[in-house]
Design an enzyme around this catalytic site. Structure first.
Site, mmCIF file in Angstrom:
data_model
loop_
_atom_site.group_PDB
_atom_site.id
_atom_site.type_symbol
_atom_site.label_atom_id
_atom_site.label_comp_id
_atom_site.label_asym_id
_atom_site.label_seq_id
_atom_site.Cartn_x
_atom_site.Cartn_y
_atom_site.Cartn_z
ATOM 1 N N ASP A 1 0.854 -1.184 0.000
ATOM 2 C CA ASP A 1 0.000 0.000 0.000
ATOM 3 C C ASP A 1 0.897 1.244 0.000
ATOM 4 O O ASP A 1 1.793 1.368 0.841
ATOM 5 C CB ASP A 1 -0.863 -0.046 1.280
ATOM 6 C CG ASP A 1 -1.987 0.968 1.269
ATOM 7 O OD1 ASP A 1 -2.374 1.432 0.184
ATOM 8 O OD2 ASP A 1 -2.494 1.284 2.374
ATOM 9 N N ASN B 1 -10.292 0.368 -0.333
ATOM 10 C CA ASN B 1 -9.370 0.265 0.802
ATOM 11 C C ASN B 1 -10.043 0.682 2.098
ATOM 12 O O ASN B 1 -10.563 1.801 2.199
ATOM 13 C CB ASN B 1 -8.175 1.194 0.582
ATOM 14 C CG ASN B 1 -7.286 0.757 -0.562
ATOM 15 O OD1 ASN B 1 -7.616 -0.159 -1.301
ATOM 16 N ND2 ASN B 1 -6.149 1.416 -0.697
HETATM 17 ZN ZN LIG Z 1 -4.368 5.108 0.631
#
Ligand SMILES: [Zn+2]
Length: 319
Positions: free
Chosen positions: A82, A264
């Site tokens: 990420d 996310n």
């Molecule tokens: Zn992010």
């Protein structure tokens, strides 16, 4: 089942009108909460690791814990970096067990973003690792990623950006935001009950992007909903969270039915875990066995991720 890339997952999610949950992982209980929820529902999963998570838990520990989850669940799982911000960080993850990486060059100029992303794609694709790029900047704070102001993605840039570096998915900015304080109250309105309502997501920008790159998987970052009952529980048991606010789940459900294939969610897990631990310790002040408060927290996480997979992402029974 070995780790998978995001390619097949996103193809099916795009066609099926749902999104894959990309959940951040930092320790064993979090990985178990997420993957047990996925196993029970037969949901494909993206487990994502930030630079902060690698610093906290150590790269090897995280990879080995995810390998254990693969053995226990037999689900399609991608292990994703990420917000990789350098080629070197992405390369390190590609060389050491990840099946997907994000290169976030969104803070650079357009041309520098293209050049950096292309370098990562060229390396990653040699090893069959998928790559997420980003155009536009999200506001908010998440680990080491922070920005005071958001810049919406410019739809006129997406065709060129997707083609030139050859990314596999694209994170865009349409008004979601990192962290548990996504919008200052001044940017929000209040409903009849006095509850803060955040500014509406820019679905018009999403639609315009969809038109320009049909069939291409889109990613939404900063998509926690910051449930007010969790915030209230944290504050009831000694916390002091102020003005915490997220993105309503109905808006994310709508996005999941579109070209958005990856959503996310991190802050909601943090809130749920903290609320559960605070509650246990407050109700049982004599407790000092970490299993007795981490265990209930893991159970709460599992329920949270089941709820997300069913009601927000629509990913149940899609593995
Ligand atoms: Zn992010």
């Amino acid at each position: 089942m070995p780790l998978v890339t995001t390619t097949e997952m996103f193809r099916k999610a795009y066609e099926g009108g749902y999104a894959i949950g990309a959940f951040n992982v930092n320790n064993m209980e979090i990985i178990q909460g997420i993957t047990e929820a996925g196993k029970e529902l037969n949901s494909p999963l993206i487990l994502q690791v930030s630079a902060g998570a690698r610093k906290y838990a150590n790269h090897t520990y995280l990879v080995k814990l995810v390998e254990a989850a693969l053995l226990e669940t037999d689900l399609p799982i991608a292990l994703h970096l990420d917000h990789g911000d350098t080629f070197e960080l992405c390369k390190d993850c590609i060389d050491n067990g990840f099946s997907s990486v994000m290169i976030d060059g969104s803070h650079h100029s357009y041309d520098d973003n293209v050049a950096l992303t292309k370098k990562v794609v060229e390396y990653a694709h040699k090893y069959d690792v998928s790559v997420e790029g980003e155009l536009g900047v999200l506001a908010g704070v998440e680990d080491e990623v922070s920005s005071e102001h958001s810049h919406y993605t410019k739809p006129e840039e997406v065709e060129d950006f997707v083609k030139k570096p050859g990314v596999d998915s694209l994170a865009i900015s349409i008004g979601t935001s990192h962290g548990a304080n996504k919008f200052p109250p001044a940017q929000c309105t209040r409903n009849a009950d006095g509850i803060l309502i955040p500014p509406m997501l820019r679905f018009d920008i999403l639609e315009e992007i969809e038109k320009r790159i049909p069939g291409f998987p889109i990613v939404l970052h900063g998509s926690s909903s910051v449930p007010q009952d969790q915030v209230a529980m944290i504050n009831k048991y000694g916390g002091s969270l102020k003005d915490a606010i997220g993105i309503p789940e109905e808006w994310l459900r709508k996005a999941a039915k579109s070209a958005v294939c990856k959503i996310n969610i991190d802050s909601d897990g943090r809130l749920a875990m903290t609320a559960a631990i605070r509650k246990t310790l407050a109700e049982k002040p004599g407790e000092f066995d970490p299993r007795k408060y981490l265990g209930p927290a893991r159970d709460v996480l599992k329920e949270l991720y089941k709820h997300k997979n069913i009601n927000v992402l629509g990913s149940a029974n899609q593995a």
